[in-house]
Each structure stands twice: as C-alpha cells, then as structure tokens.
Enzyme design. Structure first.
Site, mmCIF file in Angstrom:
data_model
loop_
_atom_site.group_PDB
_atom_site.id
_atom_site.type_symbol
_atom_site.label_atom_id
_atom_site.label_comp_id
_atom_site.label_asym_id
_atom_site.label_seq_id
_atom_site.Cartn_x
_atom_site.Cartn_y
_atom_site.Cartn_z
ATOM 1 N N PRO A 111 0.857 -1.289 -0.016
ATOM 2 C CA PRO A 111 0.084 0.030 -0.043
ATOM 3 C C PRO A 111 0.993 1.336 0.084
ATOM 4 O O PRO A 111 2.127 0.969 0.170
ATOM 5 C CB PRO A 111 -0.698 -0.005 1.215
ATOM 6 C CG PRO A 111 0.080 -1.057 1.930
ATOM 7 C CD PRO A 111 0.808 -2.083 1.206
ATOM 8 N N CYS A 112 0.295 2.455 -0.160
ATOM 9 C CA CYS A 112 1.015 3.600 -0.260
ATOM 10 C C CYS A 112 1.755 4.004 1.028
ATOM 11 O O CYS A 112 1.544 3.765 1.959
ATOM 12 C CB CYS A 112 -0.007 4.928 -0.629
ATOM 13 S SG CYS A 112 -0.604 5.516 0.763
ATOM 14 N N LEU A 113 2.527 4.804 0.598
ATOM 15 C CA LEU A 113 3.823 5.175 1.800
ATOM 16 C C LEU A 113 3.280 5.750 3.017
ATOM 17 O O LEU A 113 3.797 5.840 4.060
ATOM 18 C CB LEU A 113 5.092 5.796 1.128
ATOM 19 C CG LEU A 113 6.039 5.137 0.092
ATOM 20 C CD1 LEU A 113 7.108 5.781 -0.319
ATOM 21 C CD2 LEU A 113 6.450 3.838 0.921
ATOM 22 N N ALA A 114 2.068 6.416 2.871
ATOM 23 C CA ALA A 114 1.452 7.101 3.713
ATOM 24 C C ALA A 114 1.097 6.319 4.787
ATOM 25 O O ALA A 114 0.768 6.570 6.100
ATOM 26 C CB ALA A 114 0.221 7.758 3.570
ATOM 27 N N SER A 115 0.790 4.982 4.763
ATOM 28 C CA SER A 115 0.212 3.995 5.615
ATOM 29 C C SER A 115 1.357 3.593 6.642
ATOM 30 O O SER A 115 1.171 2.703 7.502
ATOM 31 C CB SER A 115 -0.075 2.857 4.876
ATOM 32 O OG SER A 115 0.920 2.127 4.158
#
Length: 283
Positions: A175-179
């Site tokens: 999943p995206c790095l914001a996670s």
C-alpha cells in the site's frame, strides 16, 4: 465447474455489462488481474489509468507501466497531488478516504472526457473485512468494484492470476507509503522519501516483504518472522544506512510484519463504522 471458474465467469459478465471501463491501476495483484480480464473481455474499451505522486514506493510506477504494456492495455498517467490537501497530510484515521476521493474524482474526469462509461477499482471481497475508509470514497463517487461483486477473495485472485500467467500472482502487498505513518503524524515529502528509500534498501538487502514505520526520528522495522534473525545479523549495516537517511534510532518490531499494524492504535469498539456494504452470497 469449480467455484473459481464460476467467479471468473461472473467477473467477465459484469465487465461485459459495463460496455467500457477505466481501471484505476496501481500494478498490484488485484488491479492487474482486473485489467487483464477487462482487456480480454472489452478489448480497446478497457483503459488503465495510474495516478503518480510521492506516495508510491520507488519503481512502482515503472512496474505499472510495464504491466500495462504486458497486458496490452492503453495506459494513461495522471499526476497525483495528495500532499496539497492539508486534511490528508494531517493524517487522520480516515486519511485514505480523502486521498481516494481526490484520486477517483480525477480519474472520473478523465473517463468522462474519453466517454468511458464506468470507472472500476481493485477492491476485493476480503477488503470488506478490514478498516479501509478509501472504499467509502469509491462508493460515494460511483466507482464500481467488480472483483468484490464477483465474490473474489485475495487468494482466489492470486490463483486466477497464476492461471492467466500474470507475473503479479505472488507479488507482495504494498500500500501507499502514507500507511507507514502513525495516525496524527503529519505526512511530509521528506518522511515519504525516508520511508521509501529505507524499504527499498531492505528489499535489496534480501527481505522480500518489509515495512518501515515512521515514528519521527525512529524507524520501526516490520519483517516477516522468518527474517527477524536476518535483520539482527545485518543490524550494523541497516542501522548505518537508515541513519544516513535521517533516522536517529532504528528498532525491530518483535511481532514482525503484519498488514494494518497502524490500525492497532484505533478504538474499534466505540466509533461507528465509516460505511456499510452488503454483499450477496455466491450461489
């Protein structure tokens, strides 16, 4: 006919009914299978679109481009700008809702300009069992989820991907790095670059699936349990590299890699669900 074949046939029927589709394409297991079946079913009436930006791990966009080419799909790239949204960068628990609402809105605009009837995403039946506020954004905007509607679960998607010869059949989730940021910790360009570079280094070192959770100046490494000893054996090398990237402290999570570990801090008992979805049972 086995259950997987039935669901595969149902998926093709759903896609055929749309007439034309634009696939929100990340290059992950789910969206790659969806794009493959959409192209097989609808030919040139299936178009892939990928949103770029700083939220993606190094090399992900290039992989998506190669996969779309492998499948033979027309592939559009649009520039993402999630970090322009102060609500998103403040990193609330429903962060993914704000990101997906903006991303899907942009894709819908492109689809309208191309006279494409339906935008579809890779949400699958298993996703409904997890905390995924981004799904609510898709529902609100009218994005369809044919994998979910066909009742396809993650392992079935992997099995079908193998059957169709897709190179993503065993690709780890990413999943995206914001996670990687605890809720409430601001999401910054610098932090995203630190996380992306750290995880890229660890994968090249030999850990196939890894997360670097960003706790300010502390990096918490989640590696599969079989690789915990490996991390310890390479501790000096890892610590040295991550210090160069800007971390003061490097920690190893003894519980190892697990999806959604940041959700462990949420109170799952008192809040009302962000959305409810009913799924008809497969006959």
């Amino acid at each position: 006919m086995d259950c997987l074949e039935q669901k595969y046939g149902h998926l093709k029927e759903i896609l055929q009914g749309y007439g034309s589709v634009m696939v929100a394409f990340s290059g992950g297991v789910d969206s790659t299978l969806l794009l493959k079946v959409a192209v097989d079913t609808l030919k040139e009436k299936a178009i892939a679109v990928t949103s770029t930006g700083e939220l993606y791990s190094p090399g992900e966009i290039e992989e998506a481009v190669e996969l779309a080419r492998f499948i033979g799909a027309e592939h559009l790239i649009i520039a993402g700008s999630e970090l322009d949204n102060p609500v998103f960068t403040s990193n609330p628990p429903d962060r993914c809702y704000h990101c997906k609402k903006k991303e899907y809105g942009e894709i819908l605009a492109v689809a309208g300009a191309r006279d494409v009837k339906v935008v579809i995403d890779g949400v699958n039946a298993d996703d409904l069992n997890d905390y995924r506020p981004g799904i609510r954004a898709g529902i609100e905007l009218g994005v369809s989820s044919p994998l979910k509607d066909a009742g396809l679960r993650k392992e079935e998607i992997r099995a079908l991907s193998r059957k169709l010869g897709l190179p993503t059949a065993d690709k780890p989730a990413n999943p995206c790095l914001a996670s990687r940021f605890p809720y409430g910790t601001p999401i910054t360009t610098q932090g995203l670059r630190q996380v992306g570079a750290a995880e890229n280094f660890l994968r090249k070192l030999g850990i196939p699936q890894v997360r670097v959770r960003h706790h300010g100046n502390l990096a918490r490494i989640e590696a599969p349990s079989a690789y915990l000893k490996f991390v310890v054996e390479h501790a000096v090398e890892i610590e040295s590299k991550l210090r160069v990237l800007g971390y003061t402290y490097v920690a190893l999570d003894l519980l190892g890699y697990r999806t959604g570990s940041m959700n462990e801090t949420l109170n799952v008992h008192s809040p009302e669900p962000l959305f409810t979805v009913s799924v008809s049972s497969e006959k």
